[in-house]
Design a protein around this motif. Structure first.
Motif, PDB file in Angstrom:
ATOM      1  N   ARG A 160      -5.476   1.167  -6.651  1.00 42.50           N
ATOM      2  CA  ARG A 160      -5.947   1.287  -5.268  1.00 42.50           C
ATOM      3  C   ARG A 160      -5.309   2.487  -4.573  1.00 42.50           C
ATOM      4  N   GLU A 194      -7.069   5.579  -5.785  1.00 39.14           N
ATOM      5  CA  GLU A 194      -8.396   5.645  -5.172  1.00 39.14           C
ATOM      6  C   GLU A 194      -8.300   6.150  -3.738  1.00 39.14           C
ATOM      7  N   ALA A 195      -7.303   5.654  -2.992  1.00 40.84           N
ATOM      8  CA  ALA A 195      -7.114   6.095  -1.612  1.00 40.84           C
ATOM      9  C   ALA A 195      -6.793   7.584  -1.552  1.00 40.84           C
ATOM     10  N   SER A 229      -0.851   4.503   1.911  1.00 42.69           N
ATOM     11  CA  SER A 229      -2.282   4.519   2.202  1.00 42.69           C
ATOM     12  C   SER A 229      -2.539   3.760   3.489  1.00 42.69           C
ATOM     13  N   ARG A 247      -3.242  -3.041 -10.572  1.00 40.41           N
ATOM     14  CA  ARG A 247      -4.357  -2.995  -9.623  1.00 40.41           C
ATOM     15  C   ARG A 247      -3.963  -2.264  -8.353  1.00 40.41           C
ATOM     16  N   ASN A 248      -2.764  -2.539  -7.845  1.00 39.39           N
ATOM     17  CA  ASN A 248      -2.307  -1.890  -6.618  1.00 39.39           C
ATOM     18  C   ASN A 248      -2.119  -0.388  -6.814  1.00 39.39           C
ATOM     19  N   SER A 299       0.821  -1.222   0.000  1.00 34.28           N
ATOM     20  CA  SER A 299       0.000   0.000   0.000  1.00 34.28           C
ATOM     21  C   SER A 299       0.844   1.256   0.000  1.00 34.28           C
TER      22      SER A 299
END
Length: 241
Positions: free
Chosen positions: A205, A208-209, A133, A201-202, A80
């Motif tokens: 994410r 998005e965070a 994140s 994908r990571n 993350s």
């Protein structure tokens, strides 16, 4: 023989292996030499070097240092975290990032803020901070990649307060972007190779965070001090700083 090193970036322990003996000097105090065998180290590949030849870059230790940011980001995305292309400063206890393609004026905006509001801000990283994140917020960590000016600190960390996307123009104008408009531009600022579906994908994410936790503005600017004043007042008013 390739030299091996260990270090901690973004609160994650990493292992590196370099092709050139003096690449480690660009990391200064970030890495320690390791004599043990390393499994799956962060390592710049021959293909990485070959891909950069179209830009006129040659295979040397400095280019290996620059490219290692992408391979490091690939690793950090599993936790993350990412390496983000932008100039970040600390203001009112929060980190704010100027981001754009190289040459658009991140450093120019940073220098205007230093001249106008130097008693209010501190430079955290001039080029490539680490973002993490965590729950409903994003934390900004330092990194060894501080840009050609070497601006920033090896210790300052703070929660992310917002991001300013820069665009050159004939007039100064700033507006807050909705997530749908900011996501594509921010995704381009994550420095990763996009070699695997998992990393893509990571990275998604992470973006998005970011857009769910902090505001994003677009600053069309002439690169003058007035554009910095406009940004300062806009953020101050909108966030009640």
């Amino acid at each position: 023989m390739s030299r091996k090193y260990t270090g901690n970036i973004g609160q994650i322990d990493l292992q590196f292996q370099f092709r050139f003996e003096d690449t480690s000097r660009y990391f200064k105090n970030w890495l320690s030499e390791c004599t043990e065998d390393i499994l799956n180290p962060v390592q710049v590949t021959q293909q990485d070097f070959d891909d950069q030849k179209r830009w006129g870059l040659i295979e040397n230790s400095y280019v290996e240092f620059l490219l290692s940011a992408y391979r490091t980001c690939d690793y950090l995305l599993k936790y993350s975290r990412c390496i983000f292309h932008g100039a970040v400063f600390l203001w009112k206890g929060k980190a704010f990032i100027f981001t754009a393609q190289s040459g658009v004026g991140k450093s120019t905006q940073l220098f205007h803020w230093l001249k106008l509001y130097g008693d209010e801000i501190k430079i955290m990283n001039g080029d490539k901070p680490v973002l993490y994140s965590e729950s409903s917020r994003v934390i900004v960590y330092p990194s060894p990649w501080k840009g050609k000016e070497g601006l920033g600190s090896d210790s300052l960390t703070a929660p992310l307060g917002g991001i300013i996307i820069l665009e050159q123009g004939k007039e100064n104008h700033i507006e807050r972007l909705i997530p749908q408009k900011s996501v594509p531009q921010l995704l381009m600022r994550i420095l990763f190779t996009a070699e695997t579906e998992e990393s893509v994908r990571n990275a998604g994410r992470m973006i998005e965070a970011i857009v769910m936790s902090v505001p994003v503005w677009k600053l069309i600017n002439k690169g003058d001090a007035d554009s910095a004043k406009l940004t300062h007042e806009t953020i101050r008013k909108e966030l009640n700083l």
